[in-house]
Scaffold this motif. Structure first.
Motif, PDB file in Angstrom:
ATOM      1  N   ALA A 112       2.713  -8.172 -12.111  1.00  0.00           N
ATOM      2  CA  ALA A 112       2.763  -6.729 -12.340  1.00  0.00           C
ATOM      3  C   ALA A 112       2.383  -5.901 -11.115  1.00  0.00           C
ATOM      4  O   ALA A 112       2.710  -4.726 -11.047  1.00  0.00           O
ATOM      5  CB  ALA A 112       1.841  -6.362 -13.496  1.00  0.00           C
ATOM      6  N   LEU A 113       1.711  -6.487 -10.137  1.00  0.00           N
ATOM      7  CA  LEU A 113       1.142  -5.706  -9.049  1.00  0.00           C
ATOM      8  C   LEU A 113       1.986  -5.812  -7.784  1.00  0.00           C
ATOM      9  O   LEU A 113       2.351  -6.900  -7.351  1.00  0.00           O
ATOM     10  CB  LEU A 113      -0.275  -6.206  -8.757  1.00  0.00           C
ATOM     11  N   ASN A 114       2.304  -4.661  -7.209  1.00  0.00           N
ATOM     12  CA  ASN A 114       2.965  -4.624  -5.907  1.00  0.00           C
ATOM     13  C   ASN A 114       1.899  -4.797  -4.836  1.00  0.00           C
ATOM     14  O   ASN A 114       1.048  -3.932  -4.652  1.00  0.00           O
ATOM     15  CB  ASN A 114       3.686  -3.282  -5.736  1.00  0.00           C
ATOM     16  N   VAL A 115       1.943  -5.929  -4.132  1.00  0.00           N
ATOM     17  CA  VAL A 115       0.869  -6.232  -3.191  1.00  0.00           C
ATOM     18  C   VAL A 115       1.268  -5.953  -1.747  1.00  0.00           C
ATOM     19  O   VAL A 115       0.647  -6.452  -0.821  1.00  0.00           O
ATOM     20  CB  VAL A 115       0.402  -7.692  -3.336  1.00  0.00           C
ATOM     21  N   ASN A 116       2.306  -5.159  -1.543  1.00  0.00           N
ATOM     22  CA  ASN A 116       2.704  -4.820  -0.178  1.00  0.00           C
ATOM     23  C   ASN A 116       1.620  -3.969   0.486  1.00  0.00           C
ATOM     24  O   ASN A 116       1.135  -3.004  -0.095  1.00  0.00           O
ATOM     25  CB  ASN A 116       4.026  -4.051  -0.184  1.00  0.00           C
ATOM     26  N   ALA A 117       1.257  -4.340   1.689  1.00  0.00           N
ATOM     27  CA  ALA A 117       0.229  -3.611   2.421  1.00  0.00           C
ATOM     28  C   ALA A 117       0.385  -3.908   3.905  1.00  0.00           C
ATOM     29  O   ALA A 117       0.946  -4.939   4.290  1.00  0.00           O
ATOM     30  CB  ALA A 117      -1.170  -4.004   1.944  1.00  0.00           C
ATOM     31  N   SER A 118      -0.105  -3.007   4.727  1.00  0.00           N
ATOM     32  CA  SER A 118      -0.055  -3.204   6.173  1.00  0.00           C
ATOM     33  C   SER A 118      -1.171  -2.392   6.814  1.00  0.00           C
ATOM     34  O   SER A 118      -1.749  -1.502   6.196  1.00  0.00           O
ATOM     35  CB  SER A 118       1.309  -2.797   6.743  1.00  0.00           C
ATOM     36  N   MET A 119      -1.454  -2.710   8.068  1.00  0.00           N
ATOM     37  CA  MET A 119      -2.525  -2.034   8.798  1.00  0.00           C
ATOM     38  C   MET A 119      -2.114  -1.789  10.244  1.00  0.00           C
ATOM     39  O   MET A 119      -1.296  -2.526  10.804  1.00  0.00           O
ATOM     40  CB  MET A 119      -3.806  -2.875   8.801  1.00  0.00           C
ATOM     41  N   LEU A 120      -2.710  -0.765  10.830  1.00  0.00           N
ATOM     42  CA  LEU A 120      -2.667  -0.555  12.268  1.00  0.00           C
ATOM     43  C   LEU A 120      -4.068  -0.761  12.813  1.00  0.00           C
ATOM     44  O   LEU A 120      -5.036  -0.226  12.253  1.00  0.00           O
ATOM     45  CB  LEU A 120      -2.205   0.861  12.614  1.00  0.00           C
ATOM     46  N   LEU A 121      -4.182  -1.539  13.865  1.00  0.00           N
ATOM     47  CA  LEU A 121      -5.458  -1.744  14.551  1.00  0.00           C
ATOM     48  C   LEU A 121      -5.300  -1.290  15.990  1.00  0.00           C
ATOM     49  O   LEU A 121      -4.406  -1.755  16.705  1.00  0.00           O
ATOM     50  CB  LEU A 121      -5.862  -3.218  14.518  1.00  0.00           C
ATOM     51  N   GLY A 122      -6.158  -0.376  16.409  1.00  0.00           N
ATOM     52  CA  GLY A 122      -6.093   0.104  17.778  1.00  0.00           C
ATOM     53  C   GLY A 122      -7.475   0.318  18.352  1.00  0.00           C
ATOM     54  O   GLY A 122      -8.444   0.484  17.617  1.00  0.00           O
ATOM     55  N   GLY A 123      -7.560   0.292  19.676  1.00  0.00           N
ATOM     56  CA  GLY A 123      -8.837   0.562  20.323  1.00  0.00           C
ATOM     57  C   GLY A 123      -9.026  -0.258  21.578  1.00  0.00           C
ATOM     58  O   GLY A 123      -8.065  -0.750  22.184  1.00  0.00           O
ATOM     59  N   GLN A 124     -10.287  -0.430  21.948  1.00  0.00           N
ATOM     60  CA  GLN A 124     -10.612  -1.146  23.181  1.00  0.00           C
ATOM     61  C   GLN A 124     -12.005  -1.742  23.084  1.00  0.00           C
ATOM     62  O   GLN A 124     -12.933  -1.111  22.547  1.00  0.00           O
ATOM     63  CB  GLN A 124     -10.515  -0.203  24.387  1.00  0.00           C
ATOM     64  N   ILE A 125     -12.130  -2.962  23.575  1.00  0.00           N
ATOM     65  CA  ILE A 125     -13.419  -3.646  23.684  1.00  0.00           C
ATOM     66  C   ILE A 125     -13.754  -3.765  25.157  1.00  0.00           C
ATOM     67  O   ILE A 125     -12.879  -4.079  25.976  1.00  0.00           O
ATOM     68  CB  ILE A 125     -13.356  -5.035  23.011  1.00  0.00           C
ATOM     69  N   ALA A 126     -14.992  -3.489  25.529  1.00  0.00           N
ATOM     70  CA  ALA A 126     -15.401  -3.503  26.938  1.00  0.00           C
ATOM     71  C   ALA A 126     -14.979  -4.809  27.600  1.00  0.00           C
ATOM     72  O   ALA A 126     -15.192  -5.894  27.062  1.00  0.00           O
ATOM     73  CB  ALA A 126     -16.912  -3.315  27.039  1.00  0.00           C
ATOM     74  N   GLY A 127     -14.364  -4.675  28.765  1.00  0.00           N
ATOM     75  CA  GLY A 127     -13.877  -5.840  29.491  1.00  0.00           C
ATOM     76  C   GLY A 127     -12.455  -6.215  29.167  1.00  0.00           C
ATOM     77  O   GLY A 127     -11.859  -7.051  29.845  1.00  0.00           O
ATOM     78  N   GLY A 128     -11.873  -5.598  28.147  1.00  0.00           N
ATOM     79  CA  GLY A 128     -10.497  -5.874  27.757  1.00  0.00           C
ATOM     80  C   GLY A 128      -9.639  -4.633  27.854  1.00  0.00           C
ATOM     81  O   GLY A 128     -10.124  -3.528  28.068  1.00  0.00           O
ATOM     82  N   LYS A 129      -8.353  -4.816  27.666  1.00  0.00           N
ATOM     83  CA  LYS A 129      -7.431  -3.685  27.744  1.00  0.00           C
ATOM     84  C   LYS A 129      -7.336  -2.972  26.400  1.00  0.00           C
ATOM     85  O   LYS A 129      -7.614  -3.550  25.348  1.00  0.00           O
ATOM     86  CB  LYS A 129      -6.045  -4.168  28.172  1.00  0.00           C
ATOM     87  N   MET A 130      -6.948  -1.716  26.460  1.00  0.00           N
ATOM     88  CA  MET A 130      -6.691  -0.959  25.242  1.00  0.00           C
ATOM     89  C   MET A 130      -5.399  -1.473  24.617  1.00  0.00           C
ATOM     90  O   MET A 130      -4.456  -1.853  25.326  1.00  0.00           O
ATOM     91  CB  MET A 130      -6.589   0.530  25.565  1.00  0.00           C
ATOM     92  N   GLY A 131      -5.344  -1.497  23.272  1.00  0.00           N
ATOM     93  CA  GLY A 131      -4.153  -2.007  22.617  1.00  0.00           C
ATOM     94  C   GLY A 131      -3.963  -1.429  21.233  1.00  0.00           C
ATOM     95  O   GLY A 131      -4.832  -0.737  20.685  1.00  0.00           O
ATOM     96  N   LEU A 132      -2.809  -1.740  20.668  1.00  0.00           N
ATOM     97  CA  LEU A 132      -2.442  -1.271  19.335  1.00  0.00           C
ATOM     98  C   LEU A 132      -1.612  -2.350  18.664  1.00  0.00           C
ATOM     99  O   LEU A 132      -0.643  -2.845  19.248  1.00  0.00           O
ATOM    100  CB  LEU A 132      -1.648   0.033  19.434  1.00  0.00           C
TER     101      LEU A 132
END
Length: 261
Positions: A112-132
């Motif tokens: 009965a349940l529509n389980v479609n889902a998605s996410m966007l993850l973005g940002g930066q961790i020190a020492g690494g590059k910014m990304g999305l």
């Protein structure tokens, strides 16, 4: 449904999400879809969610408690992930686990349940590059690149044309924010499943910091931007020439012919 967009340009990253959730025309409410995880000077991450709210909320709760990946010896969270790629793996594993649990034949909601889902993850961790990243419900994900410097989830079709035409990796960050808001204005006008308030975060590259803002329906800048965009579109189409191949006589109204019964 909802609409979320992330725009990754040379100067940094901007992410915007609406807050409308509906389970039918008589059951509309607001939930925050943009979640921020930050440790000053060490990391700044934002996660935008779309689709089944129970799937995304459960996945985020699992991530907060700690997710043990197949190649790890201890649970990891978005605060302990050493890289942005690892953070995407953690979210992807949580999403896939939740969907698998719901889709189990023994689950009473499996059919009965529509389980479609998605996410966007973005940002930066020190020492690494910014990304999305765009993370699918199955757990796999893709990374945003310079050729198409944005990713969308949810009700994306109405807001996509402006981004395709005007957003480039060299676009200034402030301009990207403006284009993102125009994208939302176009979507809100054409789709009742998307609506304010909007949540926005702007993260300049390599600063490991961000500025968050909630934009209400009566926000002066957002309302003025929508008005100006509508006027600009109207002026633009009036300035375009009529089709040269269209016979002028075909555009004139014809007299109504009454046929006696």
């Amino acid at each position: 449904m909802t609409y979320c967009v992330g725009m990754l340009v040379d100067e940094g990253l901007a992410m915007i999400a609406d807050t409308r959730t509906n389970a039918g025309v008589d059951n509309i409410s607001s939930y925050r879809k943009l979640h921020i995880y930050k440790s000053p000077g060490e990391r700044i991450l934002a996660v935008a969610t779309a689709g089944n709210l129970s799937v995304t909320q459960t996945a985020l709760a699992m991530t907060a408690a700690g997710v043990k990946l197949p190649d790890s010896t201890a649970p990891e969270t978005l605060y302990t992930a050493p890289t942005l790629f690892r953070a995407a793996q953690i979210l992807g594993h949580a999403m896939a686990t939740v969907r698998a649990t719901i889709n189990t034949p023994a689950s009473p909601t499996a059919d009965a349940l529509n389980v479609n889902a998605s996410m966007l993850l973005g940002g930066q961790i020190a020492g690494g590059k910014m990304g999305l990243y765009l993370i699918y419900g199955q757990g796999n994900f893709i990374e945003c690149g310079p050729d198409t410097p944005y990713l969308q989830i949810g009700e994306l079709k109405y807001g996509k044309p402006i981004l395709d035409r005007a957003l480039h990796s060299s676009t200034p960050l402030s301009e990207a924010v403006k284009l993102g808001l125009i994208s939302f204005d176009s979507t809100i006008r054409s789709n009742i499943a998307v609506g304010p308030p909007l949540d926005l975060i702007v993260m300049p590259r390599d600063r490991i910091s961000g500025t968050a803002r909630r934009i209400e329906a009566d926000d002066p800048y957002f309302r003025d931007l929508g008005r100006r965009w509508s006027e600009a579109l109207a002026a633009a189409h009036r300035a375009m020439p009529d089709p040269t191949w269209l016979d002028a006589e075909e555009t004139q109204p014809r007299p109504l012919t009454v046929v006696a019964s």
